[in-house]
Design an enzyme around this catalytic site. Structure first.
Site, PDB file in Angstrom:
ATOM      1  N   ARG A   1       0.731  -1.099  -0.102  1.00  0.00           N
ATOM      2  CA  ARG A   1      -0.154   0.106  -0.001  1.00  0.00           C
ATOM      3  C   ARG A   1       0.931   1.110  -0.061  1.00  0.00           C
ATOM      4  O   ARG A   1       0.527   2.342  -0.538  1.00  0.00           O
ATOM      5  CB  ARG A   1      -0.907  -0.130   1.010  1.00  0.00           C
ATOM      6  CG  ARG A   1      -1.713   1.444   1.273  1.00  0.00           C
ATOM      7  CD  ARG A   1      -2.903   1.355   2.200  1.00  0.00           C
ATOM      8  NE  ARG A   1      -2.988   0.420   3.171  1.00  0.00           N
ATOM      9  CZ  ARG A   1      -2.158   0.362   4.308  1.00  0.00           C
ATOM     10  NH1 ARG A   1      -1.320   1.508   4.550  1.00  0.00           N
ATOM     11  NH2 ARG A   1      -2.299  -0.492   5.230  1.00  0.00           N
TER      12      ARG A   1
ATOM     13  N   TYR B   1     -16.447  17.037 -15.168  1.00  0.00           N
ATOM     14  CA  TYR B   1     -16.679  15.834 -15.423  1.00  0.00           C
ATOM     15  C   TYR B   1     -17.847  15.203 -14.339  1.00  0.00           C
ATOM     16  O   TYR B   1     -17.486  15.703 -13.093  1.00  0.00           O
ATOM     17  CB  TYR B   1     -15.619  15.001 -14.944  1.00  0.00           C
ATOM     18  CG  TYR B   1     -15.843  13.350 -15.064  1.00  0.00           C
ATOM     19  CD1 TYR B   1     -16.080  12.539 -16.334  1.00  0.00           C
ATOM     20  CD2 TYR B   1     -15.770  12.474 -13.951  1.00  0.00           C
ATOM     21  CE1 TYR B   1     -16.145  11.331 -15.959  1.00  0.00           C
ATOM     22  CE2 TYR B   1     -15.929  11.266 -13.706  1.00  0.00           C
ATOM     23  CZ  TYR B   1     -16.245  10.569 -14.842  1.00  0.00           C
ATOM     24  OH  TYR B   1     -16.381   9.292 -14.660  1.00  0.00           O
TER      25      TYR B   1
ATOM     26  N   ASP C   1      -7.554  19.382 -13.749  1.00  0.00           N
ATOM     27  CA  ASP C   1      -7.861  18.014 -13.984  1.00  0.00           C
ATOM     28  C   ASP C   1      -7.324  17.947 -15.826  1.00  0.00           C
ATOM     29  O   ASP C   1      -7.806  18.597 -16.590  1.00  0.00           O
ATOM     30  CB  ASP C   1      -9.346  17.455 -14.200  1.00  0.00           C
ATOM     31  CG  ASP C   1      -9.649  16.308 -14.723  1.00  0.00           C
ATOM     32  OD1 ASP C   1      -8.947  15.821 -15.480  1.00  0.00           O
ATOM     33  OD2 ASP C   1     -10.734  15.910 -14.417  1.00  0.00           O
TER      34      ASP C   1
ATOM     35  N   LYS D   1      -8.033   6.940 -19.220  1.00  0.00           N
ATOM     36  CA  LYS D   1      -8.221   7.633 -20.406  1.00  0.00           C
ATOM     37  C   LYS D   1      -7.000   7.519 -21.242  1.00  0.00           C
ATOM     38  O   LYS D   1      -6.540   6.341 -21.724  1.00  0.00           O
ATOM     39  CB  LYS D   1      -8.921   9.026 -20.269  1.00  0.00           C
ATOM     40  CG  LYS D   1     -10.100   9.250 -19.291  1.00  0.00           C
ATOM     41  CD  LYS D   1     -11.090   8.238 -19.348  1.00  0.00           C
ATOM     42  CE  LYS D   1     -12.165   8.067 -18.210  1.00  0.00           C
ATOM     43  NZ  LYS D   1     -12.596   9.431 -17.625  1.00  0.00           N
TER      44      LYS D   1
HETATM   45  C1  LIG Z   1     -12.962   9.905 -16.209  1.00  0.00           C
HETATM   46  C2  LIG Z   1     -12.691  11.007 -15.930  1.00  0.00           C
HETATM   47  C3  LIG Z   1     -12.266  11.321 -14.334  1.00  0.00           C
HETATM   48  C4  LIG Z   1     -12.643  10.308 -13.292  1.00  0.00           C
HETATM   49  O1  LIG Z   1     -11.762   9.265 -13.534  1.00  0.00           O
HETATM   50  P1  LIG Z   1     -11.995   7.754 -13.278  1.00  0.00           P
HETATM   51  O2  LIG Z   1     -10.649   7.112 -13.666  1.00  0.00           O
HETATM   52  O3  LIG Z   1     -13.120   7.298 -14.048  1.00  0.00           O
HETATM   53  O4  LIG Z   1     -12.281   7.338 -11.631  1.00  0.00           O
HETATM   54  C5  LIG Z   1     -12.207  12.673 -13.923  1.00  0.00           C
HETATM   55  N1  LIG Z   1     -12.120  13.561 -14.871  1.00  0.00           N
HETATM   56  C6  LIG Z   1     -12.307  13.638 -16.132  1.00  0.00           C
HETATM   57  C7  LIG Z   1     -12.168  14.656 -16.910  1.00  0.00           C
HETATM   58  C8  LIG Z   1     -12.684  12.156 -16.632  1.00  0.00           C
HETATM   59  O5  LIG Z   1     -12.833  12.165 -17.873  1.00  0.00           O
END
Ligand SMILES: *Cc1c(COP(=O)(O)O)cnc(C)c1O
Length: 379
Positions: free
Chosen positions: A46, A98, A170, A195
């Protein structure tokens, strides 16, 4: 080292045990000690794991940061940032963001006494009216999801520095290939590595990257204390994904441009949201803070008909109807019924998520097949 070299070598060393070029998947929870505390830097997975550390070093390198942290999902990474705060603290967030981030902020952390203001940040000066003594964090997503708004990171960072606030960005949509928020004045970069960084729709993972040692220490403490880490197999997969980020992104951008132009010239399309167009309201900012415009596109159809939009996404064949984005394969989604279903209709329409809005994650297939697919679905 230039970016295209960094994605392959940045922060990476060959494995010290046998020189393996890719780090082994250290599928272990614990590490042998010769005497209590006598270990080789690893005690429990962890806290640290060599495969995860290899990925974290690569993440730090490609975002031009010093410290990388990998989490079990993008939301777990955001959750760690919010845990820097205390009851009574306030956050100023992008208003078009998001859906899962909105849900985490409003459905979990508002109950813990943290206050969120959702603000249209296309004009950075809109932020200042919401700053008070309790404000601690500015949360920026750019390009935004799914409206492809662009927020001026340099302008927001001037405000955050003036008021001594943390600025987190983000960077999931842009990736460091297109935009490097730490260079533009942000304190924390966040990714859903699910992504583009992973890039193959086979892993769920999140990441944070920072430059400041104290901030990194606080986040490492939260990562270990709360425990939302990712496993070694997933760390390996995302590290492998990063090694082709630059060539994938190049093709995502080329295909994205061609699809955006095709849609803009189609008689059934009302509007195409893509920051590469000169008539995009913040095209100039996009041009100055991004190296290209990416493969994420949203569009609406004339008449704004919910059922017609559903039909289009059902008819697309090369574009798979699915949540998520950023993989090699093209995906399409209908935000009003999918990613943004958790946001009330009134709220989502305020930011432009209307019934006919369709979002595309343009993949790296042959562009002719993508255009032909859109053509048949729009007929
Ligand atoms: C998918 C996404 C998230 C969340 O991420 P997860 O891996 O699904 O928890 C946050 N911000 C954006 C812009 C995203 O596309």
């Amino acid at each position: 080292m230039k970016f295209n070299t960094k994605v392959i070598h940045g922060g990476q060393e060959h494995d010290p045990a046998y020189g393996s070029v890719m780090p082994p998947i250290y599928q272990t929870s614990t590490y042998a000690q010769t005497t209590p505390g006598g270990h080789k830097g690893y005690e429990y997975s962890r806290t640290h794991n060599p495969t995860r550390n290899a990925l974290e070093n690569a993440l730090a390198s490609i975002e031009n940061g010093k410290y990388g942290l990998a989490f079990g999902s993008g939301l777990a990474a955001i959750d760690a940032i919010v845990k820097l705060l205390k009851p009574g603290d306030e956050v100023i967030s992008t208003n078009d963001l998001y859906g899962g981030s909105f849900r985490l902020f409003t459905k979990i952390y508002e109950d813990f006494g943290i206050k969120f203001h959702f603000v249209g940040m296309e004009k950075a000066s809109n932020i200042e009216a919401y700053i008070n003594n309790n404000t601690k964090l500015i949360w920026v997503e750019t390009p935004t999801n799914p409206m492809m708004n662009i927020i001026d990171i340099v302008a927001v960072s001037k405000i955050s520095k003036k008021h001594n606030l943390l600025l987190a960005v983000d960077n999931t949509f842009a990736t460091p290939y297109l935009q490097q928020p730490l260079n533009l004045g942000a304190d924390i970069v966040m990714h859903s590595a699910t992504k583009y960084l992973g890039g193959h729709s086979d892993v769920v993972m999140g990441a944070l990257i920072v430059k400041d040692k104290d901030l990194a220490d606080r986040l490492y403490f939260i990562q270990n204390a709360s425990g939302a880490i990712c496993g070694p197999q997933d760390s390996f997969l995302v590290l492998r994904g990063i090694k082709t980020l630059h060539i994938r992104m190049q093709r995502h951008c080329e295909n994205g441009k061609a699809v955006a132009e095709f849609l803009a010239n189609h008689s059934k399309i009302e509007h195409v949201y893509w920051p590469g167009f000169e008539n995009h309201p913040n095209h100039d900012i996009a041009k100055s803070q991004m190296n290209d415009f990416g493969g994420m596109i949203s569009f609406t159809t004339k008449g704004n008909n919910y059922d017609a939009a559903i039909k289009i996404v059902e008819r697309l064949k090369v574009f798979t109807l699915a949540e998520s984005l950023g993989g090699v394969e093209s995906l399409c989604g209908h935000p009003a019924s999918m990613t943004h279903a958790s946001i009330p209709k009134q709220e989502r329409e305020k930011v432009g998520v209307v019934d006919s809005l369709i979002r595309l994650s343009v993949g790296i297939e042959d562009i002719d097949d993508l255009i032909a697919d859109l053509e048949q679905a729009l007929k």
